[in-house]
Design a protein around this motif. Structure first.
Motif, PDB file in Angstrom:
ATOM      1  N   GLY A  33     -81.477  12.327 -31.998  1.00  0.00           N
ATOM      2  CA  GLY A  33     -81.937  11.137 -32.254  1.00  0.00           C
ATOM      3  C   GLY A  33     -81.793  10.570 -32.030  1.00  0.00           C
ATOM      4  N   ARG A  34     -80.644  10.133 -30.179  1.00  0.00           N
ATOM      5  CA  ARG A  34     -80.020   9.440 -29.600  1.00  0.00           C
ATOM      6  C   ARG A  34     -81.180   8.863 -28.543  1.00  0.00           C
ATOM      7  N   ARG A  35     -81.080   7.944 -28.428  1.00  0.00           N
ATOM      8  CA  ARG A  35     -82.689   6.892 -27.169  1.00  0.00           C
ATOM      9  C   ARG A  35     -82.254   7.186 -26.029  1.00  0.00           C
ATOM     10  N   GLN A  36     -81.108   8.030 -26.026  1.00  0.00           N
ATOM     11  CA  GLN A  36     -81.142   8.203 -24.538  1.00  0.00           C
ATOM     12  C   GLN A  36     -80.225   9.533 -24.194  1.00  0.00           C
ATOM     13  N   ILE A  37     -80.632  10.591 -23.784  1.00  0.00           N
ATOM     14  CA  ILE A  37     -79.513  11.288 -23.385  1.00  0.00           C
ATOM     15  C   ILE A  37     -78.281  11.322 -22.518  1.00  0.00           C
ATOM     16  N   GLU A  38     -77.228  11.465 -23.345  1.00  0.00           N
ATOM     17  CA  GLU A  38     -75.697  12.427 -22.050  1.00  0.00           C
ATOM     18  C   GLU A  38     -76.392  13.127 -21.573  1.00  0.00           C
ATOM     19  N   HIS A  39     -75.257  12.958 -20.752  1.00  0.00           N
ATOM     20  CA  HIS A  39     -75.833  14.168 -19.614  1.00  0.00           C
ATOM     21  C   HIS A  39     -73.708  14.245 -19.879  1.00  0.00           C
ATOM     22  N   LEU A  40     -73.599  16.138 -21.039  1.00  0.00           N
ATOM     23  CA  LEU A  40     -72.107  15.862 -21.521  1.00  0.00           C
ATOM     24  C   LEU A  40     -71.692  17.131 -20.424  1.00  0.00           C
ATOM     25  N   GLY A  41     -70.241  17.274 -19.890  1.00  0.00           N
ATOM     26  CA  GLY A  41     -69.363  18.639 -19.802  1.00  0.00           C
ATOM     27  C   GLY A  41     -68.712  18.820 -21.241  1.00  0.00           C
ATOM     28  N   ILE A  42     -68.852  20.647 -21.674  1.00  0.00           N
ATOM     29  CA  ILE A  42     -68.084  20.728 -22.156  1.00  0.00           C
ATOM     30  C   ILE A  42     -66.982  21.587 -22.398  1.00  0.00           C
ATOM     31  N   LEU A  43     -65.624  21.877 -22.111  1.00  0.00           N
ATOM     32  CA  LEU A  43     -64.628  23.105 -21.655  1.00  0.00           C
ATOM     33  C   LEU A  43     -64.047  23.007 -22.654  1.00  0.00           C
ATOM     34  N   ILE A  44     -64.425  24.468 -22.758  1.00  0.00           N
ATOM     35  CA  ILE A  44     -63.138  25.664 -23.818  1.00  0.00           C
ATOM     36  C   ILE A  44     -62.561  26.089 -23.462  1.00  0.00           C
ATOM     37  N   ILE A  45     -61.094  26.078 -23.702  1.00  0.00           N
ATOM     38  CA  ILE A  45     -60.032  26.508 -23.168  1.00  0.00           C
ATOM     39  C   ILE A  45     -59.120  26.663 -23.868  1.00  0.00           C
ATOM     40  N   ASP A  46     -58.846  28.373 -23.490  1.00  0.00           N
ATOM     41  CA  ASP A  46     -57.709  29.332 -24.083  1.00  0.00           C
ATOM     42  C   ASP A  46     -56.586  29.829 -23.194  1.00  0.00           C
ATOM     43  N   MET A  47     -55.629  28.752 -24.396  1.00  0.00           N
ATOM     44  CA  MET A  47     -54.509  29.637 -22.934  1.00  0.00           C
ATOM     45  C   MET A  47     -53.868  31.215 -23.462  1.00  0.00           C
ATOM     46  N   ASP A  48     -53.456  31.858 -22.051  1.00  0.00           N
ATOM     47  CA  ASP A  48     -53.077  33.093 -21.094  1.00  0.00           C
ATOM     48  C   ASP A  48     -51.590  33.455 -21.921  1.00  0.00           C
ATOM     49  N   GLY A  49     -51.900  34.962 -23.014  1.00  0.00           N
ATOM     50  CA  GLY A  49     -50.012  34.445 -22.249  1.00  0.00           C
ATOM     51  C   GLY A  49     -48.978  34.375 -23.428  1.00  0.00           C
ATOM     52  N   LEU A  50     -49.480  33.336 -24.724  1.00  0.00           N
ATOM     53  CA  LEU A  50     -49.302  32.482 -26.038  1.00  0.00           C
ATOM     54  C   LEU A  50     -48.424  33.474 -26.342  1.00  0.00           C
ATOM     55  N   LYS A  51     -49.195  34.430 -26.890  1.00  0.00           N
ATOM     56  CA  LYS A  51     -48.522  35.854 -27.620  1.00  0.00           C
ATOM     57  C   LYS A  51     -47.194  36.520 -27.232  1.00  0.00           C
ATOM     58  N   HIS A  52     -47.043  36.569 -25.626  1.00  0.00           N
ATOM     59  CA  HIS A  52     -45.882  37.482 -25.127  1.00  0.00           C
ATOM     60  C   HIS A  52     -44.674  35.992 -25.375  1.00  0.00           C
TER      61      HIS A  52
END
Length: 348
Positions: free
Chosen positions: A204-223
């Motif tokens: 429904g937005r009048r103008q398309i906004e060019h976005l970046g999406i990042l999904i960040i997963d920590m490595d080794g937290l269980k360790h």
């Protein structure tokens, strides 16, 4: 109704579940987001519900701040109060019920129909004399709920409302903060992340906004947790949150999505080159050791990325693309690590 009251109050299973929930709420303390998530996950286990939602009243909208079961994809969604049974519940301050939403003139199907929902019971969340939201149970079946389910929902709503009172201490701004931010890191939580993302990719937005999406997963937290304890693990999560927050601008959204997972919404990403440059900078920032008490802990993170609208025109498609990218980076790191170990063994 008196029989239902007695039935619920004497049912050992119900009593034990409520006690467990009270204990869990106490553990969350002032973390209202944690309380909300605990409640929506618990309710379907003691009712006929296939999912539960906690909605907050914000302006003329109801916002989904907690969701479980079949309603999980609706987290962060906003609907107009006057088109919602929850909005009517907030206005009237009483429990409302719909045994078939398709024939109920009070309801504009919308998100409910998307999730296949047919039955709803919704109870008001009253905070210091005013109704600030609602808790809802849902089912894909018509006439799914009994008087017992309604009473259980009423008890659960009282627990959430009490938690709101102690967490927010009568301040609307504090209540909003508790509901939308992670208590450990201070970042936006999963609910607010999805709220902002849905708004910014809305058709429904009048103008398309060019976005970046990042999904960040920590490595080794269980360790880290297993070898250094959960205090060290919490310190590692806070440190990772701090490092991630250094890269985006103030207008971007940085969120802890849960556990060792973070998400970032980046505005005004003109092309893929800009997005990859940010990923590279963030990777250098996150892949650094840090000191915890007398120990040096090694932190790394796998970062997935996607760009709107190139990699997806809706929330689900974007997140799927970012997840694929993140897991590809994780596989590449694992492969390099294995090759390095093999080379090391060969040399010695």
């Amino acid at each position: 109704m008196a029989d239902v009251e007695r039935s619920v109050s004497t049912d050992p299973f119900i009593l034990m579940e409520i006690i467990r929930l009270q204990t869990e709420i106490a553990k969350h303390g002032l973390d209202l987001s944690g309380v909300v998530n605990a409640v929506v996950e618990r309710i379907p286990t003691i009712t006929n519900a296939e999912g539960a939602i906690v909605e907050y009243a914000e302006g003329d909208e109801m916002v989904f701040r907690g969701a479980s079961g079949i309603t999980r994809p609706l987290l962060g969604m906003r609907i107009k109060r006057d088109a919602s049974l929850s909005g009517r519940c907030v206005r009237e301050g009483q429990i409302l019920r719909s045994d078939d939403i398709l024939t109920d003139p009070r309801i504009d199907g919308g998100p409910c129909e998307q999730a296949g929902i047919r039955s709803i019971v919704v109870a008001p969340l009253k905070h210091d004399g005013s109704t600030v939201g609602a808790v809802k149970i849902v089912s894909t079946a018509t006439y799914a709920f009994t008087a017992r389910d309604v009473r259980v929902l009423e008890l659960m709503s009282d627990l959430i409302a009490a938690a709101m009172f102690y967490a927010a201490r009568n301040e609307t701004n504090a209540l909003y903060l508790q509901a939308t931010h992670d208590s450990l890191t201070g970042l936006a939580n999963r609910s607010l992340f999805f709220d902002r993302l849905r708004h910014r990719v809305s058709p429904g937005r009048r103008q398309i906004e060019h976005l970046g999406i990042l999904i960040i997963d920590m490595d080794g937290l269980k360790h880290v947790n297993d070898n250094c304890g959960h205090r060290a693990g919490d310190a590692a999560i806070r440190e990772m949150a701090l490092r991630i927050s250094r890269i985006p601008r103030k207008t971007d959204v940085v969120a802890r999505l849960g556990g060792d997972e973070f998400g970032v919404i980046l505005g005004e990403i003109s092309d893929q080159v800009d997005l990859l440059a940010i990923v590279e900078r963030l990777s250098r920032e996150t892949d650094q050791p840090f000191r915890f008490e007398d120990r040096t802990l090694h932190l790394t993170a796998s970062i997935g990325h996607a760009r709107f609208p190139d990699d997806g025109s809706d929330v689900d498609a974007l997140l799927e693309a970012a997840d694929r990218s993140m897991y590809e980076m994780k596989r590449t790191r694992t492969l390099r690590s294995s090759q390095s170990e093999l080379s090391h063994k060969h040399v010695f």
